[in-house]
Each structure stands twice: as C-alpha cells, then as structure tokens.
Design a protein around this motif. Structure first.
Motif, PDB file in Angstrom:
ATOM      1  N   LEU A   1      45.434  53.820  40.566  1.00 51.75           N
ATOM      2  CA  LEU A   1      46.358  52.985  39.669  1.00 51.75           C
ATOM      3  C   LEU A   1      45.271  51.618  39.489  1.00 51.75           C
ATOM      4  O   LEU A   1      44.541  51.158  40.507  1.00 51.75           O
ATOM      5  N   TYR A   2      44.940  51.100  38.091  1.00 50.32           N
ATOM      6  CA  TYR A   2      43.980  50.150  38.030  1.00 50.32           C
ATOM      7  C   TYR A   2      44.309  48.935  37.307  1.00 50.32           C
ATOM      8  O   TYR A   2      45.239  48.988  36.603  1.00 50.32           O
ATOM      9  N   VAL A   3      43.946  47.822  38.214  1.00 50.29           N
ATOM     10  CA  VAL A   3      44.208  46.602  37.316  1.00 50.29           C
ATOM     11  C   VAL A   3      43.144  45.663  36.981  1.00 50.29           C
ATOM     12  O   VAL A   3      42.093  45.334  37.771  1.00 50.29           O
ATOM     13  N   ASP A   4      42.892  45.025  35.784  1.00 48.60           N
ATOM     14  CA  ASP A   4      42.243  44.405  35.378  1.00 48.60           C
ATOM     15  C   ASP A   4      42.339  42.948  35.899  1.00 48.60           C
ATOM     16  O   ASP A   4      43.226  42.541  35.439  1.00 48.60           O
ATOM     17  N   ALA A   5      41.296  42.407  36.449  1.00 44.13           N
ATOM     18  CA  ALA A   5      41.358  41.065  37.106  1.00 44.13           C
ATOM     19  C   ALA A   5      40.228  39.945  36.626  1.00 44.13           C
ATOM     20  O   ALA A   5      39.105  40.650  36.706  1.00 44.13           O
ATOM     21  N   ALA A   6      40.509  38.757  36.506  1.00 47.61           N
ATOM     22  CA  ALA A   6      39.350  37.915  35.902  1.00 47.61           C
ATOM     23  C   ALA A   6      39.551  36.603  36.912  1.00 47.61           C
ATOM     24  O   ALA A   6      40.504  36.063  36.566  1.00 47.61           O
ATOM     25  N   VAL A   7      38.526  36.369  37.568  1.00 45.73           N
ATOM     26  CA  VAL A   7      38.359  35.421  38.368  1.00 45.73           C
ATOM     27  C   VAL A   7      38.073  34.156  37.575  1.00 45.73           C
ATOM     28  O   VAL A   7      36.938  34.279  37.134  1.00 45.73           O
ATOM     29  N   MET A   8      38.704  33.269  37.478  1.00 49.97           N
ATOM     30  CA  MET A   8      38.452  32.123  36.343  1.00 49.97           C
ATOM     31  C   MET A   8      37.738  30.913  36.732  1.00 49.97           C
ATOM     32  O   MET A   8      37.450  29.593  36.078  1.00 49.97           O
ATOM     33  N   ALA A   9      37.233  30.759  38.123  1.00 50.08           N
ATOM     34  CA  ALA A   9      36.621  29.637  38.673  1.00 50.08           C
ATOM     35  C   ALA A   9      35.925  30.363  39.760  1.00 50.08           C
ATOM     36  O   ALA A   9      35.987  31.183  40.505  1.00 50.08           O
ATOM     37  N   PRO A  10      34.679  29.375  40.300  1.00 49.18           N
ATOM     38  CA  PRO A  10      34.152  29.798  41.568  1.00 49.18           C
ATOM     39  C   PRO A  10      35.173  29.883  42.829  1.00 49.18           C
ATOM     40  O   PRO A  10      35.897  29.160  42.878  1.00 49.18           O
TER      41      PRO A  10
ATOM     42  N   MET B   1      35.149  36.519  29.702  1.00 49.65           N
ATOM     43  CA  MET B   1      33.965  36.680  28.951  1.00 49.65           C
ATOM     44  C   MET B   1      33.871  35.795  28.009  1.00 49.65           C
ATOM     45  O   MET B   1      32.839  34.939  27.691  1.00 49.65           O
ATOM     46  N   CYS B   2      34.780  35.365  27.153  1.00 45.28           N
ATOM     47  CA  CYS B   2      34.738  34.374  26.306  1.00 45.28           C
ATOM     48  C   CYS B   2      34.584  32.908  26.632  1.00 45.28           C
ATOM     49  O   CYS B   2      33.630  32.075  26.191  1.00 45.28           O
ATOM     50  N   ARG B   3      35.086  32.839  27.927  1.00 43.22           N
ATOM     51  CA  ARG B   3      35.050  31.374  28.640  1.00 43.22           C
ATOM     52  C   ARG B   3      33.489  31.390  29.112  1.00 43.22           C
ATOM     53  O   ARG B   3      32.953  30.153  29.205  1.00 43.22           O
ATOM     54  N   SER B   4      32.976  32.491  29.741  1.00 44.89           N
ATOM     55  CA  SER B   4      31.649  32.311  29.980  1.00 44.89           C
ATOM     56  C   SER B   4      30.544  31.714  29.176  1.00 44.89           C
ATOM     57  O   SER B   4      29.561  31.526  29.519  1.00 44.89           O
ATOM     58  N   VAL B   5      30.820  32.140  27.847  1.00 42.29           N
ATOM     59  CA  VAL B   5      29.975  31.834  26.788  1.00 42.29           C
ATOM     60  C   VAL B   5      29.667  30.304  27.012  1.00 42.29           C
ATOM     61  O   VAL B   5      28.711  29.784  26.867  1.00 42.29           O
ATOM     62  N   MET B   6      30.887  29.366  27.133  1.00 38.95           N
ATOM     63  CA  MET B   6      30.695  28.141  27.381  1.00 38.95           C
ATOM     64  C   MET B   6      30.341  27.554  28.582  1.00 38.95           C
ATOM     65  O   MET B   6      29.339  26.676  28.773  1.00 38.95           O
ATOM     66  N   ILE B   7      30.809  28.265  29.764  1.00 38.67           N
ATOM     67  CA  ILE B   7      30.448  27.937  31.010  1.00 38.67           C
ATOM     68  C   ILE B   7      29.094  28.111  31.429  1.00 38.67           C
ATOM     69  O   ILE B   7      28.124  27.197  31.777  1.00 38.67           O
ATOM     70  N   LYS B   8      28.575  29.381  31.297  1.00 35.82           N
ATOM     71  CA  LYS B   8      27.273  29.765  31.678  1.00 35.82           C
ATOM     72  C   LYS B   8      26.359  29.522  30.512  1.00 35.82           C
ATOM     73  O   LYS B   8      25.082  29.067  30.850  1.00 35.82           O
ATOM     74  N   GLY B   9      26.850  28.969  29.172  1.00 31.18           N
ATOM     75  CA  GLY B   9      25.898  28.434  28.449  1.00 31.18           C
ATOM     76  C   GLY B   9      25.964  26.984  28.623  1.00 31.18           C
ATOM     77  O   GLY B   9      24.539  26.438  28.175  1.00 31.18           O
ATOM     78  N   LEU B  10      26.688  26.179  28.982  1.00 28.61           N
ATOM     79  CA  LEU B  10      26.380  24.732  29.507  1.00 28.61           C
ATOM     80  C   LEU B  10      25.570  24.660  30.533  1.00 28.61           C
ATOM     81  O   LEU B  10      24.655  23.714  30.743  1.00 28.61           O
TER      82      LEU B  10
END
Length: 299
Positions: free
Chosen positions: A124-133, A179-188
């Motif tokens: 059983l698979y769950v997609d998880a996204a860690v949204m901060a350090p 992924m979309c958030r990372s454009v901004m965060i890693k981009g900054l």
C-alpha cells in the motif's frame, strides 16, 4: 490496510537528516524502528552510522529486506535521484498490506511509478510531501499526504505528534504541491547565491542588501536571511539539484517549459561542485561572505 490500535513497528530506508530525526523521535515514543541506509555498506562510514543509530535508539539493519521484515510502515527518506529505485527494490520484500510512505521530493509521475511498483506486490503506497526543513520542527514539520491510504496513515501518525494534512485521495497531488513550491523556495536560494556572490565581487553587497530590505522589509535581508538561504545551497545543493530536476520533470510533464527550474539545478549543483573543487565544506556557523571570499577571492 490492516487496522491496528497504534503504530508499533516502522522501517526507515534512508538515515540522513530527515530519516535520523524521524527515527529518533519515533523511538523516543516507544515505536520499534528498523533502519537501513546504503552508507552502511561503506566500511569507512559504517562506524559513524552505527553510533548515530545507537544514539537515536533505533536498530540498524544490514539490508533493506531485513529492515522491512515484519513492520507495519516503511518510510522512504532517500535522495530524489534514488527514490524510484528504492521503491522498486523495497516492493520485492513487502508483504501484502504493508504500507510504504514515500516522503521523497520527486515529480508526481515518479511517485505514480513508485506506487505502481509497490501495489504490484500488494503493498500500500502513500504519497507524502514534506513542506519545510525537518530539523527545526521535527515531527511537527508539515507533511501533506495523498492516495487511497492517506487517511488511515494520518490516523496512525497524528497521535504520535506528526503534523499531517490529507490533501488528495490520489497519488501525485501532494508531490505536485511540493514541486511547485520548490520552484520558489529553491529558486530564492539560487537567486540569492548568484546575486550576492556577484555583488560582493564589486563591493556592492551592502547597498544591494539595503535595497532588498527596503523593497521587502519583512524578509530579513538586513539580518540572517542571506546567510540562511545561501547556507541551504552550501549544505544541501547536490540533493536540492536532484529535487529540482524532478521539479523540471513535473513542469515538462504538463507542457510547461521548465527554464527556471533547470537554471536552479545549475546554480544549486554548481556551488557545491565549486566548493568541492577547492576543498571547501559546509560548516556551522555559516557566513556567506566568508564562503564567497574563499571561492572567488583571487579573481
């Protein structure tokens, strides 16, 4: 998913920064934690890994197969570049109804391929996204979950102190948000690195930072913000570059040209590669001016 009163047995694949914190905090609450990291196979790095596992109160295993055996939940916390391979390898050892939580920062299509591999073996698979350090907030770091098993997993993790939000009942939505958030965060981070490295070579950084602070007074350009942003590149640039390659794939998969994401890859990876060429390593406390002077001072 098998219904149990509580989560009692967990395997962690990957025992780096995030995996180490999750393992330690779960073990501190009485959860039995098995850990496997590919660095265990490196004789030179094994002693440090063993010491880290002992300090965290987790059991270090010699293989992913042995770590996975008999646990309720497998958490994959590896690099973006190896996330799919780890899922495919783990699938061969999963028992039916074992849950696989993929917290790696990869594209929705990569998560969907990993899900297919896991589910082909009745896992059983769950997609998880860690949204901060993870280090500052530890288990309270915001994590988004997606997939048919997201809510049952949230019901397991929330009582242990996790900060969980279920955002979708299908695989890929949680990872798309990250992924979309990372454009901004890693981009900054990348923009700050390029901006200030250039400004310092011209003796202009004080006025550049003053101008940034005037335009964006709440961001901390007159304090620790520049040090923090560039430190993330210096410490994690290689890993972040892998993530941004997955971000580029995320955009390209829906017809968006990932020009910025690919440039961020070059800046994140480029800084750490230049540091390695000059024998420099990240150190704490971090000072961006010191690093820039060491990297470019003779030019």
């Amino acid at each position: 998913m098998t219904t149990l009163a509580s989560l009692q047995h967990v395997a962690l694949i990957g025992f780096g920064e995030a995996g180490g914190i999750l393992g330690q905090d779960l073990a501190a609450q009485g959860v039995s934690v098995h850990v496997y990291d590919r660095l265990f196979e490196d004789a030179a790095r094994r002693p440090a890994l063993q010491a880290k596992a002992q300090a965290a109160g987790v059991e270090l295993c010699e293989s992913a197969a042995s770590a996975i055996q008999g646990v309720q939940l497998v958490i994959s916390a590896v690099t973006a570049g190896s996330a799919l391979q780890v899922a495919e390898q783990a699938a061969a050892h999963l028992q039916p109804q074992q849950l696989f939580m993929d917290i790696n920062s990869v594209a929705p299509a990569t998560k969907q391929a990993a899900s297919a591999a896991i589910e082909a073996r009745s896992g059983l698979y769950v997609d998880a996204a860690v949204m901060a350090p993870v280090p500052p907030q530890r288990l309270q770091t915001p994590i988004l979950l997606g997939g048919p098993q997201a809510q049952p997993l949230a019901d397991w993790l929330t009582p242990l102190g996790f900060n969980i939000q279920v955002v979708a009942d299908r695989i890929g939505v949680a990872s798309a948000i990250k992924m979309c958030r990372s454009v901004m965060i890693k981009g900054l981070e990348a923009l700050t690195t390029e901006c200030l490295a250039t400004a310092r070579q011209y003796g202009a950084e004080e006025r550049v930072l003053a101008s940034l602070h005037k335009s964006f007074p709440g961001m901390g350009w007159d304090a620790r913000q520049p040090h923090y942003l560039i430190s993330r590149v210096a410490e994690h640039g290689r890993r972040r570059a892998e993530e941004m390659e997955e971000v580029a794939k995320t955009a390209a998969d829906v017809g968006v040209s990932p020009h910025m994401s690919l440039a961020i890859v070059q800046t994140q990876r480029g800084l750490v590669e230049r540091m390695a060429e000059q024998g420099l390593a990240y150190s704490d406390p971090f000072d961006w001016q010191v690093l820039v002077d060491e990297l470019y001072g003779d030019q």
